[in-house]
Design a protein around this motif. Structure first.
Motif, mmCIF file in Angstrom:
data_model
loop_
_atom_site.group_PDB
_atom_site.id
_atom_site.type_symbol
_atom_site.label_atom_id
_atom_site.label_comp_id
_atom_site.label_asym_id
_atom_site.label_seq_id
_atom_site.Cartn_x
_atom_site.Cartn_y
_atom_site.Cartn_z
ATOM 1 N N CYS A 3 -7.470 -0.246 -4.597
ATOM 2 C CA CYS A 3 -8.236 0.530 -5.607
ATOM 3 C C CYS A 3 -7.119 0.610 -6.769
ATOM 4 C CB CYS A 3 -8.561 1.885 -5.135
ATOM 5 S SG CYS A 3 -7.448 2.854 -4.261
ATOM 6 N N THR A 4 -7.587 1.238 -7.843
ATOM 7 C CA THR A 4 -6.499 1.535 -8.960
ATOM 8 C C THR A 4 -5.338 2.212 -8.620
ATOM 9 O OG1 THR A 4 -8.314 1.077 -10.403
ATOM 10 C CG2 THR A 4 -6.309 1.995 -11.379
ATOM 11 N N ARG A 16 -7.092 11.646 -1.105
ATOM 12 C CA ARG A 16 -7.750 10.487 -0.775
ATOM 13 C C ARG A 16 -7.354 9.359 0.170
ATOM 14 N NH1 ARG A 16 -4.553 5.758 -3.591
ATOM 15 N NH2 ARG A 16 -2.657 6.767 -4.333
ATOM 16 N N CYS A 33 -6.240 4.719 2.671
ATOM 17 C CA CYS A 33 -6.848 5.269 1.570
ATOM 18 C C CYS A 33 -8.444 5.225 1.843
ATOM 19 C CB CYS A 33 -6.512 4.116 0.477
ATOM 20 S SG CYS A 33 -7.394 4.780 -1.135
ATOM 21 N N LEU A 35 -10.731 5.377 -0.365
ATOM 22 C CA LEU A 35 -11.372 4.606 -1.424
ATOM 23 C C LEU A 35 -11.154 2.999 -0.955
ATOM 24 C CD1 LEU A 35 -10.039 6.269 -4.427
ATOM 25 C CD2 LEU A 35 -12.170 6.743 -3.299
ATOM 26 N N CYS A 36 -10.355 2.433 -0.584
ATOM 27 C CA CYS A 36 -9.989 0.961 -0.311
ATOM 28 C C CYS A 36 -9.492 0.556 0.933
ATOM 29 C CB CYS A 36 -9.098 0.338 -1.473
ATOM 30 S SG CYS A 36 -7.277 0.785 -1.247
#
Length: 64
Positions: A3-4, A16, A33, A35-36
């Motif tokens: 992710c960014t 996160r 993470c 998110l990713c």
């Protein structure tokens, strides 16, 4: 794919990340993470991103 936020490193917002495992022999934690899925080794020094292979070596009991 990272992710960014993970592309730029291990930094806030820390909510996160989820703690996946702890190393009882030293103050370090395997973080993932949300998110990713990137894996990070959080220590008293600078955190480092880990491959799944390296994470399994450092945290053999972790469910990765």
């Amino acid at each position: 794919m990272l992710c960014t936020d993970c592309q730029s490193g291990y930094h806030a917002p820390y909510d996160r990340f989820e703690r996946v495992a702890a190393n009882p022999h030293q103050p370090s934690f395997l973080m993932r993470c949300k998110l990713c899925g990137a894996l990070w080794n959080e220590t008293s020094g600078a955190p480092e991103r880990l491959t799944r292979t390296h994470a399994r070596e450092l945290y053999p009991r972790a469910r990765i």
